[in-house]
Design a protein around this motif. Structure first.
Motif, PDB file in Angstrom:
ATOM      1  N   GLN B  45      -7.977 -15.343  70.576  1.00 26.74           N
ATOM      2  CA  GLN B  45      -7.187 -16.540  70.284  1.00 26.74           C
ATOM      3  C   GLN B  45      -7.643 -17.715  71.141  1.00 26.74           C
ATOM      4  O   GLN B  45      -7.652 -18.856  70.712  1.00 26.74           O
ATOM      5  CB  GLN B  45      -5.708 -16.259  70.527  1.00 26.74           C
ATOM      6  N   GLY B  46      -8.013 -17.367  72.394  1.00 25.49           N
ATOM      7  CA  GLY B  46      -8.512 -18.399  73.306  1.00 25.49           C
ATOM      8  C   GLY B  46      -9.839 -18.965  72.834  1.00 25.49           C
ATOM      9  O   GLY B  46     -10.213 -20.080  73.158  1.00 25.49           O
ATOM     10  N   GLU B  48     -10.543 -19.880  69.950  1.00 25.69           N
ATOM     11  CA  GLU B  48     -10.284 -20.595  68.709  1.00 25.69           C
ATOM     12  C   GLU B  48     -11.323 -21.716  68.511  1.00 25.69           C
ATOM     13  O   GLU B  48     -11.547 -22.521  69.420  1.00 25.69           O
ATOM     14  CB  GLU B  48      -8.893 -21.206  68.815  1.00 25.69           C
ATOM     15  N   ARG B  66     -13.050 -24.570  73.075  1.00 23.84           N
ATOM     16  CA  ARG B  66     -12.522 -25.643  73.918  1.00 23.84           C
ATOM     17  C   ARG B  66     -13.488 -26.010  75.041  1.00 23.84           C
ATOM     18  O   ARG B  66     -13.490 -27.119  75.526  1.00 23.84           O
ATOM     19  CB  ARG B  66     -11.173 -25.225  74.502  1.00 23.84           C
ATOM     20  N   TYR B  95     -13.366 -29.769  75.874  1.00 24.53           N
ATOM     21  CA  TYR B  95     -12.247 -30.494  75.284  1.00 24.53           C
ATOM     22  C   TYR B  95     -11.187 -30.724  76.339  1.00 24.53           C
ATOM     23  O   TYR B  95     -10.764 -29.785  77.018  1.00 24.53           O
ATOM     24  CB  TYR B  95     -11.670 -29.705  74.114  1.00 24.53           C
ATOM     25  N   GLU B  97      -7.416 -31.935  77.034  1.00 25.21           N
ATOM     26  CA  GLU B  97      -6.156 -32.236  76.345  1.00 25.21           C
ATOM     27  C   GLU B  97      -5.562 -33.555  76.813  1.00 25.21           C
ATOM     28  O   GLU B  97      -4.978 -34.293  76.034  1.00 25.21           O
ATOM     29  CB  GLU B  97      -5.168 -31.092  76.568  1.00 25.21           C
ATOM     30  N   ARG B 148      -6.474 -35.121  62.379  1.00 26.95           N
ATOM     31  CA  ARG B 148      -7.112 -35.818  63.503  1.00 26.95           C
ATOM     32  C   ARG B 148      -8.087 -36.844  62.935  1.00 26.95           C
ATOM     33  O   ARG B 148      -8.945 -36.507  62.129  1.00 26.95           O
ATOM     34  CB  ARG B 148      -7.861 -34.818  64.375  1.00 26.95           C
TER      35      ARG B 148
END
Lengths: 427, 168
Positions: B45-46, B48, B66, B95, B97, B148
């Protein structure tokens, strides 16, 4: 089950705790039945063992301890204490001492756990650990020999003499030093790490402690390979190790004897092979379910409480139980590897890996030696063999694993929180 | 208690101890396998994927999570092989946040086609006019997320602590 059908968290480890406590209560009850009138030490241990197990399982969740790992270690410790209470007849109360060392070990584990979790200056610490380790390894030369070997530091406290085996603690120091040196990308640091391991191994070779030397070698190679993936250098290391083993065979009479006993113990039954032959007889006489705790003749095997403790387990509690003990080591290693894989920083990843390899290799070497699969090396069975240094040092190692597991869980929690926020529309 | 009685009890408990030991190890094995499954799921999941980098000719695509290390090394998250100008650890595309943008760190020989005056290049999703080049390759970013409008790629100091800690 909670409303909604989801399973309650921690049910598995709670069930495991119950099994461990049940084992402790039944074992201690059997010993109480055997020793009437019951000595105070036995009462105290019978009460303390389940209370400590329960207490450790009820520690605050904030610590994020890996309770499955802890319960398995407590189970091995209980096997050791119950077995020693059942079989020892020495003037020295080995059984009580083992329980006291286990308590000291648990305290040491928490000290190491806290230190590993919050300390960050690993570079400075590695230098300090290296200096202290070298001094500790050469100290036995100055404090005198024990049974002809220079592996022990003799400390005179009051009227009694306390012996300490520095190589047990240096194992843990070596893992931390190597984890620091191998976690970076700098070749200079890696070479320094290897140099530290070579110096430790050199001192052990001079002292003739080949069992500990072999463990240091295996741990260093495993950690180096895990950090670099360099097959060439690792293969060269294995080659050097094999060459050193052949050299040791020709240069050391002790090594030659051990190999000779391993190949054919029955030809030397009356002298050098006596230990191993008695060990094999004890294993065979135990059968599938053992002769019963305290029954049989476990004390016929020399060093039944240290080097040949696995034979005692087989004789007293049977092959099925002994296989389960081996499986416990396997699961501890598996869990350690899992902690290593899930670590977010190379330092904790390598430290957890080194610790898992150490426990696995140590258990494999001594169990293999007891059942004539490998030559005898004189290392201890972690958490089970009698002896304070080994037990306390092994608990320190579990402290390192627990700290890495705790940090992993904190990171996982943070990840889950972030994922929830993202699903909630943050991204 | 007589010795015979004790022996009988000890023998009986031998069976119980074996069963308990098997239960303890079985339970531990079950918990370990379950925990491993959960950890793997969390890692996946991390991982992604947020978007991908596509070569200018559109023949090759590299998926982005990310935090991405671009380079020719085996350890690189986005491994670009067979390109002599790409170093083993070329750059980090991360990335952020808080900035709501991708930050380009430790930049070597990457350049934007249309960088702004302060070194910040607006990087429109899939816009071929705003591609960036690393080594001899020209790449454009395509984003998977809906809703986005655009992402930005920001230049940052190569001596950034975060970048150093990644490689050390």
């Amino acid at each position: 089950m909670k409303a909604g059908g989801s399973k309650r968290k921690g049910t598995g480890s709670r069930l495991q705790m119950l099994f461990v406590i049940l084992f402790q209560l039944l074992g201690m009850a059997l010993l109480v039945l055997k020793r009437i009138p019951v000595p105070t030490g036995l009462w105290l241990t019978a009460v303390c063992l389940p209370v400590v197990t329960y207490g450790l399982n009820r520690l605050p969740k904030k610590l994020r301890l890996d309770k499955t790992l802890l319960n398995m270690v407590l189970f091995l410790c209980s096997v050791s204490i119950i077995l020693l209470f059942g079989v020892t007849r020495n003037t020295v109360p080995l059984d009580y001492m083992q329980a006291i060392f286990a308590l000291i070990g648990i305290v040491a584990m928490f000290v190491v756990f806290s230190f590993m979790k919050y300390f960050r200056e690993w570079g400075k610490l590695s230098v300090l650990l290296f200096v202290v380790s070298v001094l500790a390894l050469i100290a036995p030369r100055f404090t005198g020999s024990v049974n002809g070997a220079y592996n022990w530091i003799k400390l005179r406290i009051g009227g009694s003499v306390l012996t300490l085996q520095p190589s047990e603690f240096v194992k843990q120091a070596l893992i931390l030093i190597l984890a620091y040196c191998f976690s970076g990308e700098k070749w200079s640091l890696r070479i320094l790490g290897i140099a530290a391991a070579v110096i430790f191994c050199g001192i052990l070779a001079i002292q003739g402690d080949f069992g500990a030397l072999l463990l240091y070698f295996v741990v260093t190679l495993a950690m180096y390979y895990a950090s670099t993936g360099n097959l060439l250098v690792t293969g060269a290391g294995i080659g050097c190790g094999l060459a050193a083993a052949v050299g040791a065979y020709f240069l050391s009479e002790n090594v030659r004897n051990r190999v000779m006993i391993w190949l054919d113990p029955w030809s030397h039954y009356n002298d050098k092979g006596y230990q191993l032959v008695q060990s094999l007889i004890a294993i065979a006489s135990g059968g599938l379910f053992g002769m019963g705790l305290g029954s049989g003749s476990p004390r016929v095997v020399p060093l039944y409480d240290t080097d040949f403790v696995f034979s005692s387990i087989c004789e007293q509690l049977g092959l099925v139980f002994a296989l389960a003990v081996m499986a416990v080591y396997f699961v501890i290693v598996m869990r350690g590897m899992s902690i290593s894989v899930n670590s977010r920083t190379p330092f904790y990843c390598l430290a957890a890996l080194g610790e898992s390899v150490l426990i696995g290799a140590q258990a494999m070497l001594i169990i293999g030696g007891n059942v004539q699969l490998l030559p005898l090396t004189g290392v201890t069975l972690p958490f089970v063999a009698s002896g304070g240094s080994s037990l306390v040092a092994s608990f320190c190692g579990i402290g390192i694993l627990e700290a890495a597991a705790s940090i992993n869980r904190c990171d996982d929690m943070a990840d889950k929180k972030r994922q929830k926020e993202r699903k909630g529309g943050a991204i | 208690m007589s010795q015979t009685m004790y022996d009988y009890f000890a023998q009986l408990l031998g069976y119980v101890f074996s069963v308990l030991a098997l239960l303890i190890v079985g339970n531990a094995l079950f918990i370990t396998l379950r925990d491993n499954r959960r950890a793997r799921k969390l890692r996946e999941q991390g991982m992604e994927y947020i978007g991908r980098l596509v070569t200018a000719d559109g023949t090759q695509a590299y998926e982005l999570t990310r935090s991405n290390l671009l380079g020719s090394s085996r350890k690189a998250d986005v491994r670009i092989r067979h390109c002599r100008d790409i170093r083993r650890r070329h750059l980090l595309l991360d990335y952020r946040e808080d900035l709501d943008a991708f930050v380009l760190k430790g930049i070597g020989n990457a350049s934007f086609d249309a960088p702004s005056a302060d070194g910040i290049g607006a990087f429109l999703d899939g816009n071929l006019n705003n591609t960036f080049s690393i080594g001899g390759m020209t790449l454009r970013l395509e984003l998977y997320g809906s809703g986005r409008e655009h992402y930005e790629v920001l230049h940052s100091d190569p001596e950034d602590d975060e970048y150093d800690s990644l490689f050390n």
